[in-house]
Design an enzyme around this catalytic site. Sequence first.
Site, mmCIF file in Angstrom:
data_model
loop_
_atom_site.group_PDB
_atom_site.id
_atom_site.type_symbol
_atom_site.label_atom_id
_atom_site.label_comp_id
_atom_site.label_asym_id
_atom_site.label_seq_id
_atom_site.Cartn_x
_atom_site.Cartn_y
_atom_site.Cartn_z
ATOM 1 N N HIS A 28 1.011 -1.226 0.000
ATOM 2 C CA HIS A 28 -0.115 -0.069 0.231
ATOM 3 C C HIS A 28 0.905 1.257 0.003
ATOM 4 O O HIS A 28 0.703 2.256 -0.807
ATOM 5 C CB HIS A 28 -0.814 0.075 1.313
ATOM 6 C CG HIS A 28 -1.680 -1.031 1.421
ATOM 7 N ND1 HIS A 28 -2.223 -1.958 2.321
ATOM 8 C CD2 HIS A 28 -2.676 -1.439 0.446
ATOM 9 C CE1 HIS A 28 -3.025 -2.605 2.254
ATOM 10 N NE2 HIS A 28 -3.416 -2.390 1.004
ATOM 11 N N LYS A 52 -17.110 -6.880 6.222
ATOM 12 C CA LYS A 52 -15.769 -7.596 5.922
ATOM 13 C C LYS A 52 -15.096 -8.107 7.382
ATOM 14 O O LYS A 52 -13.973 -8.779 7.365
ATOM 15 C CB LYS A 52 -14.709 -6.424 5.229
ATOM 16 C CG LYS A 52 -14.936 -6.270 3.714
ATOM 17 C CD LYS A 52 -13.642 -6.029 3.251
ATOM 18 C CE LYS A 52 -13.475 -6.309 1.833
ATOM 19 N NZ LYS A 52 -12.515 -6.081 0.954
ATOM 20 N N ARG A 103 -2.090 -6.362 -8.048
ATOM 21 C CA ARG A 103 -1.075 -7.712 -7.789
ATOM 22 C C ARG A 103 -1.065 -8.528 -8.888
ATOM 23 O O ARG A 103 -2.055 -8.752 -9.508
ATOM 24 C CB ARG A 103 -1.157 -8.115 -6.391
ATOM 25 C CG ARG A 103 -0.544 -7.205 -5.431
ATOM 26 C CD ARG A 103 -1.228 -7.615 -3.956
ATOM 27 N NE ARG A 103 -2.491 -7.439 -3.968
ATOM 28 C CZ ARG A 103 -3.395 -7.702 -3.056
ATOM 29 N NH1 ARG A 103 -3.046 -8.148 -1.623
ATOM 30 N NH2 ARG A 103 -4.739 -7.555 -2.800
ATOM 31 N N SER A 141 -2.534 -7.938 3.364
ATOM 32 C CA SER A 141 -3.040 -7.461 4.572
ATOM 33 C C SER A 141 -3.267 -8.898 5.153
ATOM 34 O O SER A 141 -2.911 -8.925 6.451
ATOM 35 C CB SER A 141 -4.212 -6.804 4.576
ATOM 36 O OG SER A 141 -3.926 -5.248 4.178
HETATM 37 P P1 ADP Z 1 -9.693 -3.606 -0.779
HETATM 38 O O1 ADP Z 1 -10.495 -4.497 0.439
HETATM 39 O O2 ADP Z 1 -10.434 -2.480 -1.088
HETATM 40 O O3 ADP Z 1 -9.173 -4.541 -1.860
HETATM 41 P P2 ADP Z 1 -6.883 -3.627 0.250
HETATM 42 O O4 ADP Z 1 -6.410 -2.977 1.616
HETATM 43 O O5 ADP Z 1 -6.781 -5.011 0.357
HETATM 44 O O6 ADP Z 1 -8.448 -3.071 0.176
HETATM 45 O O7 ADP Z 1 -6.370 -3.192 -0.982
HETATM 46 C C1 ADP Z 1 -6.485 -1.710 -1.299
HETATM 47 C C2 ADP Z 1 -5.793 -1.375 -2.552
HETATM 48 O O8 ADP Z 1 -4.236 -1.910 -2.604
HETATM 49 C C3 ADP Z 1 -6.250 -2.326 -3.586
HETATM 50 O O9 ADP Z 1 -6.255 -1.802 -5.027
HETATM 51 C C4 ADP Z 1 -5.069 -3.489 -3.750
HETATM 52 O O10 ADP Z 1 -5.081 -4.132 -5.050
HETATM 53 C C5 ADP Z 1 -4.085 -2.701 -3.548
HETATM 54 N N1 ADP Z 1 -2.945 -3.525 -2.794
HETATM 55 C C6 ADP Z 1 -3.145 -4.282 -1.852
HETATM 56 N N2 ADP Z 1 -1.928 -4.975 -1.631
HETATM 57 C C7 ADP Z 1 -0.982 -4.435 -2.406
HETATM 58 C C8 ADP Z 1 0.421 -4.761 -2.784
HETATM 59 N N3 ADP Z 1 1.144 -5.598 -2.210
HETATM 60 N N4 ADP Z 1 1.031 -4.092 -3.661
HETATM 61 C C9 ADP Z 1 0.081 -3.115 -4.470
HETATM 62 N N5 ADP Z 1 -1.016 -2.880 -4.303
HETATM 63 C C10 ADP Z 1 -1.710 -3.537 -3.441
#
Ligand code: ADP
Length: 173
Positions: A28, A52, A103, A141
């Site tokens: 992130h 969630k 990803r 996460s």
């Molecule tokens: P959501 O539930 O909205 O997907 P996340 O916290 O899982 O929330 O992810 C938020 C954003 O960050 C999403 O666009 C996700 O694809 C991106 N993201 C999550 N992990 C990574 C990572 N390791 N590298 C790049 N982008 C990421």
Amino acid sequence: MRHASWERQANMRTCVYPGSFDPFTIGHHDVLERAIAMFDRVYVSVLSNAAKHPTFSVEERVDMIQRMVDAEEMKNVVVTHFDGLMVNYAHAIGADYVIRGLRATMDFEYEFQINALNLHLAPDVDTVYFMARPEHSFLSSSAVREIGSMGGNIKGLVPNSIHNIIAERLRKP
Ligand code: ADP
């Protein structure tokens, strides 16, 4: 006569980076830094979606991200939370763009669908995608939560400035 897009350029370019951030990872973080380089103002906005069943409360997540932003003196970043439709929130804060990360394999289908629906609801809000760095492509996460809750070392997986808070919190039963 001035072209409408010139007017737009004169305004601040504002984007919203929405996500669960449960918790915020270095994946992130990398996407956020790249968004900061492109936009005048970046809202990092925690989606409060009770369905969630997040591990970290909305307040904890907002507080953690704000600590990181302060510690790293990130400029032009606003940390907020929202519920309801993301495009409505984008309109409310004046964001013309949404930021998402992609990803390898796991995000594309989902993002493709959400993008189509968001464009249907709000054609004026476009989404910009950053490809995850190869070294972050494995990182989620949920992996951080799993490792941390079993007492594993999450150093290097989450931003250093908030590592201790996340590690301590995940060790709690
Ligand atoms: P959501 O539930 O909205 O997907 P996340 O916290 O899982 O929330 O992810 C938020 C954003 O960050 C999403 O666009 C996700 O694809 C991106 N993201 C999550 N992990 C990574 C990572 N390791 N590298 C790049 N982008 C990421």
